[in-house]
Design a protein around this motif. Structure first.
Motif, PDB file in Angstrom:
ATOM      1  N   MET A   1       0.840  -1.192   0.000  1.00 31.60           N
ATOM      2  CA  MET A   1       0.000   0.000   0.000  1.00 31.60           C
ATOM      3  C   MET A   1       0.878   1.246   0.000  1.00 31.60           C
ATOM      4  O   MET A   1       1.813   1.362   0.784  1.00 31.60           O
ATOM      5  N   GLU A   2       0.634   2.171  -0.892  1.00 39.64           N
ATOM      6  CA  GLU A   2       1.457   3.362  -1.004  1.00 39.64           C
ATOM      7  C   GLU A   2       1.133   4.358   0.108  1.00 39.64           C
ATOM      8  O   GLU A   2       0.003   4.502   0.537  1.00 39.64           O
ATOM      9  N   HIS A   3       2.213   5.063   0.534  1.00 39.09           N
ATOM     10  CA  HIS A   3       2.034   6.113   1.523  1.00 39.09           C
ATOM     11  C   HIS A   3       1.483   7.368   0.868  1.00 39.09           C
ATOM     12  O   HIS A   3       1.810   7.698  -0.269  1.00 39.09           O
ATOM     13  N   SER A   4       0.669   8.090   1.590  1.00 39.55           N
ATOM     14  CA  SER A   4       0.277   9.429   1.167  1.00 39.55           C
ATOM     15  C   SER A   4       1.472  10.353   1.350  1.00 39.55           C
ATOM     16  O   SER A   4       2.298  10.168   2.233  1.00 39.55           O
ATOM     17  N   THR A   5       1.578  11.341   0.502  1.00 38.57           N
ATOM     18  CA  THR A   5       2.672  12.307   0.630  1.00 38.57           C
ATOM     19  C   THR A   5       2.317  13.450   1.580  1.00 38.57           C
ATOM     20  O   THR A   5       3.159  14.290   1.873  1.00 38.57           O
ATOM     21  N   ALA A   6       1.089  13.487   2.063  1.00 36.65           N
ATOM     22  CA  ALA A   6       0.681  14.549   2.975  1.00 36.65           C
ATOM     23  C   ALA A   6       1.439  14.422   4.288  1.00 36.65           C
ATOM     24  O   ALA A   6       1.583  13.324   4.830  1.00 36.65           O
ATOM     25  N   PRO A   7       1.948  15.535   4.821  1.00 37.70           N
ATOM     26  CA  PRO A   7       2.639  15.481   6.113  1.00 37.70           C
ATOM     27  C   PRO A   7       1.730  14.947   7.208  1.00 37.70           C
ATOM     28  O   PRO A   7       0.526  15.193   7.216  1.00 37.70           O
ATOM     29  N   HIS A   8       2.331  14.212   8.123  1.00 34.82           N
ATOM     30  CA  HIS A   8       1.601  13.614   9.237  1.00 34.82           C
ATOM     31  C   HIS A   8       2.036  14.323  10.519  1.00 34.82           C
ATOM     32  O   HIS A   8       3.190  14.248  10.933  1.00 34.82           O
ATOM     33  N   ILE A   9       1.096  15.011  11.157  1.00 35.41           N
ATOM     34  CA  ILE A   9       1.386  15.824  12.329  1.00 35.41           C
ATOM     35  C   ILE A   9       0.826  15.154  13.579  1.00 35.41           C
ATOM     36  O   ILE A   9      -0.337  14.725  13.590  1.00 35.41           O
ATOM     37  N   LEU A  10       1.642  15.076  14.625  1.00 32.97           N
ATOM     38  CA  LEU A  10       1.152  14.645  15.925  1.00 32.97           C
ATOM     39  C   LEU A  10       0.853  15.881  16.759  1.00 32.97           C
ATOM     40  O   LEU A  10       1.706  16.757  16.893  1.00 32.97           O
ATOM     41  N   ALA A  11      -0.335  15.946  17.325  1.00 33.52           N
ATOM     42  CA  ALA A  11      -0.718  17.061  18.194  1.00 33.52           C
ATOM     43  C   ALA A  11      -0.950  16.515  19.595  1.00 33.52           C
ATOM     44  O   ALA A  11      -1.771  15.618  19.786  1.00 33.52           O
ATOM     45  N   ILE A  12      -0.202  17.055  20.570  1.00 34.62           N
ATOM     46  CA  ILE A  12      -0.329  16.569  21.939  1.00 34.62           C
ATOM     47  C   ILE A  12      -0.580  17.733  22.888  1.00 34.62           C
ATOM     48  O   ILE A  12       0.331  18.489  23.221  1.00 34.62           O
ATOM     49  N   PRO A  13      -1.835  17.900  23.312  1.00 34.06           N
ATOM     50  CA  PRO A  13      -2.165  18.991  24.232  1.00 34.06           C
ATOM     51  C   PRO A  13      -1.899  18.603  25.682  1.00 34.06           C
ATOM     52  O   PRO A  13      -1.810  17.415  26.013  1.00 34.06           O
ATOM     53  N   PHE A  14      -1.784  19.596  26.543  1.00 33.29           N
ATOM     54  CA  PHE A  14      -1.809  19.340  27.980  1.00 33.29           C
ATOM     55  C   PHE A  14      -3.247  18.951  28.339  1.00 33.29           C
ATOM     56  O   PHE A  14      -4.198  19.559  27.828  1.00 33.29           O
ATOM     57  N   PRO A  15      -3.444  17.938  29.208  1.00 33.96           N
ATOM     58  CA  PRO A  15      -4.801  17.417  29.433  1.00 33.96           C
ATOM     59  C   PRO A  15      -5.672  18.276  30.344  1.00 33.96           C
ATOM     60  O   PRO A  15      -6.097  17.858  31.415  1.00 33.96           O
ATOM     61  N   ALA A  16      -5.935  19.488  29.910  1.00 30.14           N
ATOM     62  CA  ALA A  16      -6.884  20.365  30.597  1.00 30.14           C
ATOM     63  C   ALA A  16      -7.730  21.033  29.524  1.00 30.14           C
ATOM     64  O   ALA A  16      -7.255  21.305  28.407  1.00 30.14           O
ATOM     65  N   GLU A  17      -8.988  21.287  29.829  1.00 31.02           N
ATOM     66  CA  GLU A  17      -9.931  21.761  28.815  1.00 31.02           C
ATOM     67  C   GLU A  17      -9.437  23.018  28.101  1.00 31.02           C
ATOM     68  O   GLU A  17      -9.542  23.133  26.884  1.00 31.02           O
ATOM     69  N   GLY A  18      -8.902  23.961  28.870  1.00 28.06           N
ATOM     70  CA  GLY A  18      -8.439  25.210  28.267  1.00 28.06           C
ATOM     71  C   GLY A  18      -7.228  25.041  27.379  1.00 28.06           C
ATOM     72  O   GLY A  18      -6.892  25.935  26.593  1.00 28.06           O
ATOM     73  N   ASN A  19      -6.547  23.898  27.493  1.00 31.24           N
ATOM     74  CA  ASN A  19      -5.405  23.595  26.628  1.00 31.24           C
ATOM     75  C   ASN A  19      -5.805  22.707  25.461  1.00 31.24           C
ATOM     76  O   ASN A  19      -5.260  22.835  24.357  1.00 31.24           O
ATOM     77  N   ILE A  20      -6.756  21.809  25.696  1.00 30.04           N
ATOM     78  CA  ILE A  20      -7.170  20.881  24.639  1.00 30.04           C
ATOM     79  C   ILE A  20      -7.895  21.614  23.516  1.00 30.04           C
ATOM     80  O   ILE A  20      -7.630  21.371  22.333  1.00 30.04           O
ATOM     81  N   LYS A  21      -8.814  22.509  23.866  1.00 29.27           N
ATOM     82  CA  LYS A  21      -9.635  23.165  22.839  1.00 29.27           C
ATOM     83  C   LYS A  21      -8.822  23.944  21.811  1.00 29.27           C
ATOM     84  O   LYS A  21      -9.041  23.795  20.603  1.00 29.27           O
ATOM     85  N   PRO A  22      -7.871  24.798  22.227  1.00 30.11           N
ATOM     86  CA  PRO A  22      -7.083  25.514  21.209  1.00 30.11           C
ATOM     87  C   PRO A  22      -6.271  24.573  20.332  1.00 30.11           C
ATOM     88  O   PRO A  22      -6.159  24.787  19.122  1.00 30.11           O
ATOM     89  N   MET A  23      -5.685  23.525  20.938  1.00 29.88           N
ATOM     90  CA  MET A  23      -4.913  22.565  20.148  1.00 29.88           C
ATOM     91  C   MET A  23      -5.825  21.820  19.178  1.00 29.88           C
ATOM     92  O   MET A  23      -5.460  21.578  18.015  1.00 29.88           O
ATOM     93  N   PHE A  24      -7.008  21.468  19.633  1.00 28.70           N
ATOM     94  CA  PHE A  24      -7.973  20.763  18.787  1.00 28.70           C
ATOM     95  C   PHE A  24      -8.387  21.639  17.605  1.00 28.70           C
ATOM     96  O   PHE A  24      -8.464  21.164  16.465  1.00 28.70           O
ATOM     97  N   ASN A  25      -8.626  22.915  17.859  1.00 30.68           N
ATOM     98  CA  ASN A  25      -9.000  23.835  16.776  1.00 30.68           C
ATOM     99  C   ASN A  25      -7.870  24.004  15.772  1.00 30.68           C
ATOM    100  O   ASN A  25      -8.102  24.028  14.561  1.00 30.68           O
ATOM    101  N   LEU A  26      -6.635  24.112  16.263  1.00 28.13           N
ATOM    102  CA  LEU A  26      -5.487  24.197  15.360  1.00 28.13           C
ATOM    103  C   LEU A  26      -5.371  22.931  14.522  1.00 28.13           C
ATOM    104  O   LEU A  26      -5.166  22.988  13.307  1.00 28.13           O
ATOM    105  N   ALA A  27      -5.517  21.778  15.168  1.00 30.77           N
ATOM    106  CA  ALA A  27      -5.402  20.504  14.455  1.00 30.77           C
ATOM    107  C   ALA A  27      -6.473  20.371  13.375  1.00 30.77           C
ATOM    108  O   ALA A  27      -6.203  19.874  12.269  1.00 30.77           O
TER     109      ALA A  27
END
Length: 203
Positions: free
Chosen positions: A1-27
């Motif tokens: 199976m061929e790989h996609s050429t699209a970059p693969h980004i890992l997003a890891i927020p700090f586990p608090a609501e005020g930190n998760i939401k901005p990271m989630f929106n960016l992702a």
């Protein structure tokens, strides 16, 4: 199976609501632009996501967006939600303890390795975007696998403004919360936040 050429980004927020939401929106924005996203929650927050979110509908909107989970480093039997006072006094200190952060770093590396070795349509991770608080956990993996690490500061404009003026708060002893006069004091030293500590008391 061929790989996609699209970059693969890992997003890891700090586990608090005020930190998760901005990271989630960016992702989501990055996914909308064609990047592939693996969003890393804690097991606790991932279970809440599964319970309260229609993932089938979300996956239709964001087909290049996957979720993964790792430990938060806190024992499973420890209460991870409830009153703000319980969070600040009990859960948060455990969350940022050296033991917890060491466990999180270990599981993050194991997850990264699985994603590198996985044979599928996605490229191995090509970049890590970590919450500023989580960047020290992710930096070892970034160096080991030679991928860029971006520290994303997710706290609010209010928090940034307080940080800029923190030395003045210390000089005025405004952070000594046990002193009732200090808690009630209107801080004229920070324009726009004069009622900061009065607002905190209402939480």
């Amino acid at each position: 199976m061929e790989h996609s050429t699209a970059p693969h980004i890992l997003a890891i927020p700090f586990p608090a609501e005020g930190n998760i939401k901005p990271m989630f929106n960016l992702a989501k924005l990055l996914s909308h632009k064609g990047l592939r996203i693996t969003f890393i929650n804690t097991h606790h927050n991932h279970n809440r996501l599964l319970h309260f979110t229609n993932l089938a509908s979300f996956n239709t909107q964001f087909p290049n967006f996957h979720f993964a989970s790792i430990t938060d480093g806190v024992p499973d039997d420890h209460p991870q939600h409830g009153a703000l006072n319980n969070y600040l006094n009990n859960y948060f200190p455990m969350l940022i303890s050296p033991r917890a952060r060491s466990l999180v770093a270990k599981e993050f590396r194991e997850l990264f390795l699985r994603l590198v070795e996985k044979n599928g349509q996605w490229q191995p991770p090509s970049c890590i975007i970590a919450d500023g608080i989580m960047s020290t956990i992710a930096i070892g993996v970034a160096k080991e696998f030679q991928v860029p690490l971006i520290a994303f500061r997710t706290y609010s404009a209010t928090c940034t403004w307080v940080t800029i003026h923190i030395s003045r708060l210390v000089r005025e002893r405004a952070l000594v919360g046990k002193n009732q006069e200090n808690v009630d004091k209107v801080l004229t030293s920070i324009p726009g936040l004069e009622n900061l500590f009065r607002d905190f008391r209402a939480i």
